[in-house]
Design a protein around this motif. Structure first.
Motif, PDB file in Angstrom:
ATOM      1  N   LEU A 103      -7.333  30.968  -0.011  1.00 48.57           N
ATOM      2  CA  LEU A 103      -8.281  32.006  -0.424  1.00 48.57           C
ATOM      3  C   LEU A 103      -9.374  31.417  -1.311  1.00 48.57           C
ATOM      4  N   ALA A 104      -8.976  30.546  -2.246  1.00 49.34           N
ATOM      5  CA  ALA A 104      -9.954  29.970  -3.177  1.00 49.34           C
ATOM      6  C   ALA A 104     -10.997  29.141  -2.433  1.00 49.34           C
ATOM      7  N   VAL A 105     -10.533  28.291  -1.532  1.00 51.50           N
ATOM      8  CA  VAL A 105     -11.455  27.437  -0.765  1.00 51.50           C
ATOM      9  C   VAL A 105     -12.379  28.287   0.103  1.00 51.50           C
ATOM     10  N   MET A 106     -11.793  29.335   0.678  1.00 57.35           N
ATOM     11  CA  MET A 106     -12.569  30.208   1.565  1.00 57.35           C
ATOM     12  C   MET A 106     -13.714  30.875   0.786  1.00 57.35           C
ATOM     13  N   ILE A 107     -13.366  31.429  -0.381  1.00 56.74           N
ATOM     14  CA  ILE A 107     -14.375  32.121  -1.194  1.00 56.74           C
ATOM     15  C   ILE A 107     -15.429  31.120  -1.698  1.00 56.74           C
ATOM     16  N   TYR A 108     -14.958  29.947  -2.141  1.00 56.41           N
ATOM     17  CA  TYR A 108     -15.873  28.925  -2.669  1.00 56.41           C
ATOM     18  C   TYR A 108     -16.797  28.392  -1.566  1.00 56.41           C
ATOM     19  N   ALA A 109     -16.201  28.121  -0.393  1.00 57.05           N
ATOM     20  CA  ALA A 109     -16.942  27.424   0.649  1.00 57.05           C
ATOM     21  C   ALA A 109     -18.040  28.281   1.275  1.00 57.05           C
ATOM     22  N   VAL A 110     -17.840  29.615   1.306  1.00 59.34           N
ATOM     23  CA  VAL A 110     -18.827  30.437   2.013  1.00 59.34           C
ATOM     24  C   VAL A 110     -19.946  30.925   1.092  1.00 59.34           C
ATOM     25  N   GLN A 111     -19.936  30.494  -0.157  1.00 62.07           N
ATOM     26  CA  GLN A 111     -20.944  30.972  -1.111  1.00 62.07           C
ATOM     27  C   GLN A 111     -22.371  30.820  -0.581  1.00 62.07           C
TER      28      GLN A 111
END
Lengths: 110, 240
Positions: free
Chosen positions: A25-33
């Motif tokens: 979840l963290a990577v997903m939220i961070y990566a799509v910024q």
């Protein structure tokens, strides 16, 4: 329906998945910024041992955890018993693993 | 003044499956559910079958479903369970009905034995009596569960028993837990094996109906959680 071995396998895989879910979840939220294309994702995951290990472990844990959980439901709510119940669990687990492994392989080394 | 009457619906079976009979029973100021059932049997229908013995909450014989809830009927005042002036009484859930309100307790006690809920002695009659240290934590845990009267209320309350006929149930597992913590019992390995099998403690979903409905305020759910911890620990110890 659940013996000690299945119970422990389900708990251990739950322990494994907890940080993996948070990481996912963290990577997903961070990566799509800044917006992210499929090509950019693949650019980062292709050939990466780290992402292969991360999502490979995830897929394996999901297969084991989910199959045992669905075994309980199939027993208590559908009434499956004995060999039919075992067959259902293995089929569910192997199917989940096959789908997960295929996806992991596709974004890392395929 | 005319005496008030209670409208008592009793499940009859199994030959007359799902047939209910309604009785008008005179109300008294001090009256248990068992008194009501006894009044019916003695005054209205002598063919009604039910089971009781001590009438003071010690023997565990008289449990029935009262308005869908398992209760010890000799210690349940009718005024606590009446809906208006009506009550429905049925045989205990999760056990085969012999006739009317009497159930076959064999599966309950068979599972009690299957969970190794039996004494595992290590001494002979020639050995001195082993002292029991009442101050240990293990003894406190064992003491918490030994007042079980085998009434099967927890077994009837358990949805996991309903869904999974292999499951040993709360009472048997709680007895296994008390024996595991009893300094005089030498059956640790046998108990841990028995409660780790396919019908064992790991099937419990911790729904908690056993603890909610236990008439003696015991806590089988926590006992089962204790068994889960001990079996998990023993597994890690085996791996080392």
């Amino acid at each position: 329906m659940l013996n000690l071995r299945l119970y422990m396998l389900q708990r251990v895989t739950a322990l494994l998945m907890a940080p993996l879910v948070l990481g996912h979840l963290a990577v997903m939220i961070y990566a799509v910024q800044g917006g992210l294309s499929a090509g950019e994702i693949l650019g980062r995951t292709q050939g990466s041992i780290l992402w292969f290990a991360f999502y490979g472990t995830f897929a394996a844990a999901v297969a084991v955890h989910g199959a045992i959980g669905l075994r309980s439901i199939a027993c208590e709510w559908v009434g499956l018993r004995g060999r039919a119940l075992d067959a259902f669990m293995w089929l569910t687990g192997l199917s989940l693993f096959a789908m997960g492994a295929r996806a992991v392989w596709a974004v890392t080394f395929a | 003044m005319t005496q008030e009457t209670l409208k008592v619906t009793i499940d009859r079976g199994p030959d007359t499956a799902h047939v209910q009979t309604v009785f008008d029973v005179p109300a008294y100021t001090n009256q248990t559910v068992l008194d009501v059932v006894s009044w019916v049997q003695q005054n209205a229908d002598p063919t009604l079958s039910y089971r009781y013995a001590c009438r003071v909450g010690m023997c565990g014989s008289c449990a029935m479903m009262v308005n869908g809830v398992p209760r010890w009927t000799c210690r349940t005042h009718i005024s606590k369970v009446l809906r208006g002036n009506a009550v429905t009484i049925a045989p205990l859930r999760n056990l085969p009905v012999i006739k009317d309100l009497a159930v076959d307790m064999d599966p309950f006690f068979d599972k009690w034995v299957a969970a190794e809920g039996v004494h595992h002695g290590a001494l002979t009659r020639d050995d001195p009596i082993a002292p029991v240290d009442t101050s240990t934590a293990a003894r406190a845990v064992a003491d918490a569960g030994i007042e079980c009267i085998n009434c099967s209320v927890c077994y009837a309350a358990c949805d996991t028993v309903t869904a999974n006929d292999d499951y040993l149930g709360p009472a048997a597992l709680q007895r296994a837990w008390t024996l595991l913590n009893d300094a005089k019992d030498d059956g640790r390995a046998a108990i841990l094996d028995a409660v780790s099998d396919k019908g064992g403690c790991h099937n419990c979903h911790s729904i908690g109906s056993c603890t909610t409905y236990c008439p003696n305020d015991l806590d089988p759910m926590s006992a089962i959680a204790g068994l889960k911890r001990e079996t998990a620990k023993s597994l890690f110890q085996r791996w080392r």
